[in-house]
Design an enzyme around this catalytic site. Structure first.
Site, PDB file in Angstrom:
ATOM      1  N   ASN A 159      12.497  14.120 -12.012  1.00  0.00           N
ATOM      2  CA  ASN A 159      12.279  14.840 -13.268  1.00  0.00           C
ATOM      3  C   ASN A 159      11.796  16.285 -13.086  1.00  0.00           C
ATOM      4  OD1 ASN A 159       9.832  13.770 -12.346  1.00  0.00           O
ATOM      5  ND2 ASN A 159       9.016  13.452 -14.394  1.00  0.00           N
ATOM      6  N   GLU A 258       0.681   9.687  -7.533  1.00  0.00           N
ATOM      7  CA  GLU A 258       0.729  10.219  -8.891  1.00  0.00           C
ATOM      8  C   GLU A 258       1.749   9.381  -9.629  1.00  0.00           C
ATOM      9  OE1 GLU A 258       1.919  11.604 -12.070  1.00  0.00           O
ATOM     10  OE2 GLU A 258       2.909  13.194 -10.937  1.00  0.00           O
ATOM     11  N   CYS A 292       5.663  12.297 -16.827  1.00  0.00           N
ATOM     12  CA  CYS A 292       4.549  11.346 -16.845  1.00  0.00           C
ATOM     13  C   CYS A 292       3.407  11.858 -17.718  1.00  0.00           C
ATOM     14  CB  CYS A 292       4.053  11.083 -15.431  1.00  0.00           C
ATOM     15  SG  CYS A 292       3.612  12.580 -14.531  1.00  0.00           S
ATOM     16  N   GLU A 466      -3.537  16.719  -6.850  1.00  0.00           N
ATOM     17  CA  GLU A 466      -2.612  17.738  -6.373  1.00  0.00           C
ATOM     18  C   GLU A 466      -2.888  19.029  -7.122  1.00  0.00           C
ATOM     19  OE1 GLU A 466       1.246  15.233  -4.894  1.00  0.00           O
ATOM     20  OE2 GLU A 466       1.192  15.733  -7.029  1.00  0.00           O
TER      21      GLU A 466
END
Length: 485
Positions: A159, A258, A292, A466
């Protein structure tokens, strides 16, 4: 030759291992499709188990020398790569739109966002430090030092095919770690082109290795279980993340994850409704809803629900759906037919349970994987889309009247990546921010992602961060040395 084919032709379609471009074992290739047409875009190397092993061998062989490299040298490589990415924004953007579907304007936004991770970690590379102190009894000196974790396995999603790579590669390069990157089979072109840029920026052979493959589990599991690997980082779904964590447990591999989200978007009765609608458009429609971090559950106070729903639906209905390469298009296709079927099923489930479709509600006929921007009101709490990630351009609205109740409903999920809320009460800002069980919270804004901030979730949304000052720590070990006097 068309402009589109010209852009694709600039990408090397082989595996990048040990500083060399080479075919996959047996010359195998995999098909890359254009979701706007459903047709084949190109083919790239389809790596095997042996190819994956070769990539890890190259990373392991390069690790010691790379770890000894000067921080300033690593910093300059990242800075050079940043400048090359910015210079080639149009190439990266067209590649992303072709392989993933998002409109060109959004693709350009991702290029800017993704490049910024390289600039940020170029600055962090020279700031890694330890400490020196005196033991409480005065007899010993305590010294800590930071050292690179070592060869790192990276699995990136489709994505955000550039930014999810730079967000991992940037801190790894800065810390002195070598890498094996496995991009999503749906969107390998952006990562392959990034490897070309990194090579041009002066990254030594073997530091970055890229293996494209249609057999992710088959190729990656042996690497995860290989003692030469020292870290695994993954961005993707929670079910896949759980499997990877189980595989990594055998050798106690350092892991950062993640994973999925189920983001609440709360509009309190004192909110600026126009600002909330603006935020909702960003939180829901960024990346066609395939993120997400996308707002998944809208909770709107009953006193302002009618106004918010009307304005939000009007904005959604005004969006133009089509091929992302066409000027004026706001919403591109979903990634594939399976994604369209999932969103279609979630909408059908909601309406079967009594929800009302205000605008949109179905897939677009013809070629490509398009779904119309959709707003649903009266969503019951037991609907599937109240529990599952939608990953598409659908917003479903529920109402509430009590702050403590909506916080409980917002937290009633296994996920904990990001939550959003809008209010003008700053006592409520602190109260609700503390109460929401999420790794990130957006207050009066619909986007939280920022290279200078730590990105990550809690609960089933994963662990590790991150970006930000915290991002490089994921690639560093802390060593303590006791010095007797």
């Amino acid at each position: 030759m068309t402009k589109t084919s010209s852009v694709v032709e600039q990408v090397k379609k082989q595996l990048f291992i040990g500083g060399s471009w080479r075919d996959a074992e047996g010359g195998a290739t995999l098909e890359v499709d254009n979701p706007a047409t459903g047709g084949e875009l190109t083919r790239v190397a389809d790596g095997s188990v042996a190819d994956g092993d070769a990539a890890l061998t190259a990373a392991a062989d390069a690790q010691a020398e790379w770890a000894r490299s000067a921080p300033r040298d690593r910093s300059e490589i990242l800075r050079a790569a940043y400048e090359l990415i910015v210079e080639r924004t149009d190439v990266f953007a067209e590649l992303m739109t072709l392989e993933m579907g998002k409109p060109l304007a959004e693709s350009r936004g991702e290029v800017a966002y993704g490049a910024e991770f390289f600039r940020w970690f170029a600055e962090e590379a020279v700031r890694v430090s330890g400490r020196y102190s005196t033991a409480p009894n005065g007899a010993t000196r305590l010294m800590t030092m930071k050292q690179p974790v070592g060869p790192t396995l990276m699995i990136t999603p489709w994505n955000f095919p550039l930014a999810m790579g730079t967000r991992k590669i940037g801190p790894a390069v800065a810390a002195g770690c070598t890498m094996v990157v496995k991009p999503a089979a749906e969107t390998p072109l952006s990562m392959l082109y990034l490897a070309q840029v990194m090579e041009e920026a002066g990254l030594p052979a073997g530091v970055l290795n890229v293996v494209t493959t249609s057999r992710s589990g088959e190729v990656m599991e042996p690497l995860i279980r290989d003692p030469r690997a020292r870290k695994l980082t993954f961005t993707g779904s929670t079910p896949v993340g759980r499997t990877l964590i189980e595989q990594s447990a055998q050798q106690v591999l350092r892991v950062s994850m993640e994973l999925g989200g189920n983001a609440p978007f709360i509009v309190f009765d004192d909110a600026d409704i126009d600002a909330a609608v603006d935020g909702a458009m960003l939180a829901k429609m960024r990346n066609i809803g395939e993120a997400c971090t996308a707002a998944n559950r809208f909770f709107v106070h009953a006193d302002v629900a009618a106004e918010f729903s009307e304005k939000f639906a009007a904005r959604m209905a005004g969006l133009t759906v089509g091929d992302g390469l066409v000027d004026g298009v706001d919403v591109g296709p979903l990634i594939n037919a399976k994604a369209v079927d999932k969103v279609t099923g979630l909408v059908a489930d909601a309406t079967d349970r009594g929800a009302k479709v205000v605008t949109g509600g179905g897939k677009r006929e013809g070629s490509g994987f398009f779904f119309t921007p959709t707003v649903i009101t009266g969503l019951p709490g037991d609907a599937a889309m109240a529990r599952e990630e939608i990953f598409g351009p659908v917003a479903a609205i529920q109402t509430f009247t009590d702050e403590s109740d909506v916080i409980q409903r917002a937290n009633d999920t296994e996920y904990g990546l990001v939550g959003y809320f809008f209010t003008r009460d700053y006592a409520r800002v602190l109260r609700v921010s503390e109460a929401l069980e999420y790794g990130m919270v957006g207050v009066n804004q619909g986007v939280v992602s920022n290279p200078a901030a730590p990105f990550g979730g809690v609960k089933a949304s994963g662990f590790g961060r991150e970006g930000g000052f915290e991002g490089i720590e994921e690639y560093l070990e802390t060593k303590y040395v006791g010095l007797a006097l």
